[in-house]
Design a protein around this motif. Sequence first.
Motif, mmCIF file in Angstrom:
data_model
loop_
_atom_site.group_PDB
_atom_site.id
_atom_site.type_symbol
_atom_site.label_atom_id
_atom_site.label_comp_id
_atom_site.label_asym_id
_atom_site.label_seq_id
_atom_site.Cartn_x
_atom_site.Cartn_y
_atom_site.Cartn_z
ATOM 1 N N ALA A 119 0.733 -1.256 -0.024
ATOM 2 C CA ALA A 119 -0.001 -0.303 -0.226
ATOM 3 C C ALA A 119 0.875 1.135 -0.043
ATOM 4 O O ALA A 119 0.466 2.301 -0.443
ATOM 5 C CB ALA A 119 -0.930 -0.141 1.175
ATOM 6 N N THR A 120 2.270 1.181 0.322
ATOM 7 C CA THR A 120 3.011 2.489 0.606
ATOM 8 C C THR A 120 3.581 2.780 -0.795
ATOM 9 O O THR A 120 4.257 3.720 -1.029
ATOM 10 C CB THR A 120 4.084 2.346 1.573
ATOM 11 N N SER A 121 3.789 1.737 -1.912
ATOM 12 C CA SER A 121 4.046 1.655 -3.008
ATOM 13 C C SER A 121 5.742 1.532 -3.019
ATOM 14 O O SER A 121 6.358 1.654 -3.836
ATOM 15 C CB SER A 121 3.632 2.859 -4.025
ATOM 16 N N LEU A 122 6.200 1.277 -1.760
ATOM 17 C CA LEU A 122 7.728 1.106 -1.458
ATOM 18 C C LEU A 122 8.296 0.048 -2.176
ATOM 19 O O LEU A 122 9.484 0.146 -2.685
ATOM 20 C CB LEU A 122 7.853 0.912 0.245
ATOM 21 N N TYR A 123 7.545 -1.065 -2.430
ATOM 22 C CA TYR A 123 7.816 -2.214 -3.037
ATOM 23 C C TYR A 123 8.590 -1.839 -4.480
ATOM 24 O O TYR A 123 9.628 -2.371 -4.789
ATOM 25 C CB TYR A 123 6.660 -3.229 -3.114
ATOM 26 N N GLU A 124 7.466 -1.186 -5.228
ATOM 27 C CA GLU A 124 8.072 -0.813 -6.531
ATOM 28 C C GLU A 124 9.144 0.138 -6.423
ATOM 29 O O GLU A 124 10.347 -0.079 -7.434
ATOM 30 C CB GLU A 124 6.985 0.004 -7.530
ATOM 31 N N VAL A 125 9.445 1.102 -5.619
ATOM 32 C CA VAL A 125 10.160 1.975 -5.634
ATOM 33 C C VAL A 125 11.617 1.368 -5.272
ATOM 34 O O VAL A 125 12.689 1.615 -5.827
ATOM 35 C CB VAL A 125 10.016 3.235 -4.603
ATOM 36 N N ILE A 126 11.795 0.540 -4.270
ATOM 37 C CA ILE A 126 12.960 -0.044 -3.830
ATOM 38 C C ILE A 126 13.374 -1.305 -4.785
ATOM 39 O O ILE A 126 14.524 -1.257 -4.837
ATOM 40 C CB ILE A 126 12.652 -0.729 -2.228
ATOM 41 N N LYS A 127 12.463 -1.763 -5.272
ATOM 42 C CA LYS A 127 12.805 -2.798 -6.337
ATOM 43 C C LYS A 127 13.605 -2.298 -7.529
ATOM 44 O O LYS A 127 14.452 -2.808 -8.287
ATOM 45 C CB LYS A 127 11.596 -3.427 -6.913
ATOM 46 N N ALA A 128 13.512 -0.967 -7.681
ATOM 47 C CA ALA A 128 13.954 -0.407 -8.765
ATOM 48 C C ALA A 128 15.187 0.715 -8.509
ATOM 49 O O ALA A 128 15.877 1.190 -9.270
ATOM 50 C CB ALA A 128 12.981 0.762 -9.485
ATOM 51 N N LYS A 129 15.391 0.412 -7.210
ATOM 52 C CA LYS A 129 16.657 1.280 -6.701
ATOM 53 C C LYS A 129 18.103 0.733 -7.258
ATOM 54 O O LYS A 129 18.120 -0.635 -7.166
ATOM 55 C CB LYS A 129 16.754 1.369 -5.160
ATOM 56 N N ALA A 130 18.969 1.651 -7.771
ATOM 57 C CA ALA A 130 20.156 1.092 -8.425
ATOM 58 C C ALA A 130 20.864 0.592 -7.011
ATOM 59 O O ALA A 130 20.795 1.337 -6.071
ATOM 60 C CB ALA A 130 20.785 2.173 -9.225
ATOM 61 N N GLY A 131 22.121 -0.236 -7.344
ATOM 62 C CA GLY A 131 23.105 -0.549 -6.255
ATOM 63 C C GLY A 131 22.376 -1.531 -5.086
ATOM 64 O O GLY A 131 23.129 -1.768 -4.278
ATOM 65 N N LEU A 132 21.409 -1.986 -5.028
ATOM 66 C CA LEU A 132 20.759 -2.755 -4.184
ATOM 67 C C LEU A 132 20.582 -4.139 -4.873
ATOM 68 O O LEU A 132 19.927 -4.341 -5.665
ATOM 69 C CB LEU A 132 19.413 -2.362 -3.573
ATOM 70 N N GLU A 133 21.085 -5.140 -4.114
ATOM 71 C CA GLU A 133 20.701 -6.495 -4.414
ATOM 72 C C GLU A 133 19.287 -6.849 -3.888
ATOM 73 O O GLU A 133 18.966 -6.651 -2.644
ATOM 74 C CB GLU A 133 21.629 -7.503 -3.793
ATOM 75 N N ILE A 134 18.289 -7.288 -4.846
ATOM 76 C CA ILE A 134 16.940 -7.536 -4.469
ATOM 77 C C ILE A 134 16.547 -8.778 -4.494
ATOM 78 O O ILE A 134 16.745 -9.603 -5.434
ATOM 79 C CB ILE A 134 16.008 -6.671 -5.443
ATOM 80 N N LEU A 135 16.014 -9.245 -3.395
ATOM 81 C CA LEU A 135 15.663 -10.807 -3.197
ATOM 82 C C LEU A 135 14.204 -10.697 -2.880
ATOM 83 O O LEU A 135 13.743 -10.475 -1.906
ATOM 84 C CB LEU A 135 16.161 -11.430 -2.051
ATOM 85 N N ASP A 136 13.607 -10.564 -4.296
ATOM 86 C CA ASP A 136 12.017 -10.530 -4.360
ATOM 87 C C ASP A 136 11.366 -11.727 -4.060
ATOM 88 O O ASP A 136 11.005 -12.447 -5.063
ATOM 89 C CB ASP A 136 11.666 -9.997 -5.930
ATOM 90 N N THR A 137 11.155 -11.849 -2.948
ATOM 91 C CA THR A 137 9.948 -13.170 -2.637
ATOM 92 C C THR A 137 8.555 -13.013 -3.083
ATOM 93 O O THR A 137 7.702 -14.030 -2.878
ATOM 94 C CB THR A 137 10.160 -13.319 -0.976
ATOM 95 N N TYR A 138 8.124 -11.794 -3.573
ATOM 96 C CA TYR A 138 7.165 -11.690 -4.151
ATOM 97 C C TYR A 138 6.805 -12.106 -5.713
ATOM 98 O O TYR A 138 5.787 -12.004 -6.331
ATOM 99 C CB TYR A 138 6.448 -10.297 -4.108
ATOM 100 N N ASP A 139 8.013 -12.519 -6.330
ATOM 101 C CA ASP A 139 8.008 -12.808 -7.558
ATOM 102 C C ASP A 139 7.289 -13.942 -8.103
ATOM 103 O O ASP A 139 7.398 -15.136 -7.497
ATOM 104 C CB ASP A 139 9.584 -12.927 -7.981
ATOM 105 N N LYS A 140 6.108 -13.872 -8.778
ATOM 106 C CA LYS A 140 5.201 -14.918 -9.048
ATOM 107 C C LYS A 140 5.698 -15.800 -10.101
ATOM 108 O O LYS A 140 5.028 -16.769 -10.304
ATOM 109 C CB LYS A 140 3.775 -14.153 -9.538
ATOM 110 N N SER A 141 6.635 -15.423 -10.830
ATOM 111 C CA SER A 141 7.249 -16.097 -11.998
ATOM 112 C C SER A 141 8.114 -17.315 -11.467
ATOM 113 O O SER A 141 8.539 -18.320 -12.172
ATOM 114 C CB SER A 141 8.222 -15.512 -12.841
#
Length: 217
Positions: free
Chosen positions: A63-85
């Motif tokens: 609801a905060t939309s932080l998910y989209e913003v943080i996922k797109a941040k450069a220089g961060l390794e993202i471990l996206d446990t929401y990835d439905k693929s």
Amino acid sequence: MDQPIEHYWQIRLSKLKDVLEGNNFEVFIAKDTGEAKSIVLDRILPSIGAKSVSWGGSMTYLATSLYEVIKAKAGLEILDTYDKSLTFEQSYELRRKSLLADLFITGTNAITEDGLLVNLDMFGNRACAVNFGPKHVILLVGRNKIVGDLDEAMYRIKNYAAPANAMRLDKKTPCVKTSYCEECKSPDRICNVWTITEKSFPKGRIKIVLINQDLGL
Ligand code: SF4
């Protein structure tokens, strides 16, 4: 008085902040999801220097939309446990790896007036990451998660949050039909791991953003 409900909750959140700080949590108060987002992006993230980030199931985080913003941040390794693929095995492995991320973001199922965090998980990855593993944890918490005591927290979770989550996730559990917990033995059971967090150790590791809105389940 304008906005009496927000005023009421502002007082309650302020009292809860003091209690939680006494339990060694670092606490912020946000008037809405937009302010919560700014607190995370402008105050918390720059102060912790995380190189990797992951998250556990939280409708409030979405609801905060932080998910989209943080996922797109450069220089961060993202471990996206929401990835439905991901396959079940890939998703399970990612949940294991997320326990060693620098930062873990999620919500809490309930928070008591004396400052306990109460959580119930299907896998246990979210509840366990809150308590140990990631160097820093951010919890985004709507005012509707506040309850009087531990009994009320467990009742709320078992007879509201869990059935509603089972409905949201299209699980084949009896609570989806009755709305109450039936202590099922279903393979789809989402209630497997309880945790109660009394204090943050080390001090300040768990950062809580209390939001003056009803959010999540
Ligand atoms: S134990 Fe089963 S019936 Fe009870 S809330 Fe959890 S999933 Fe639903």
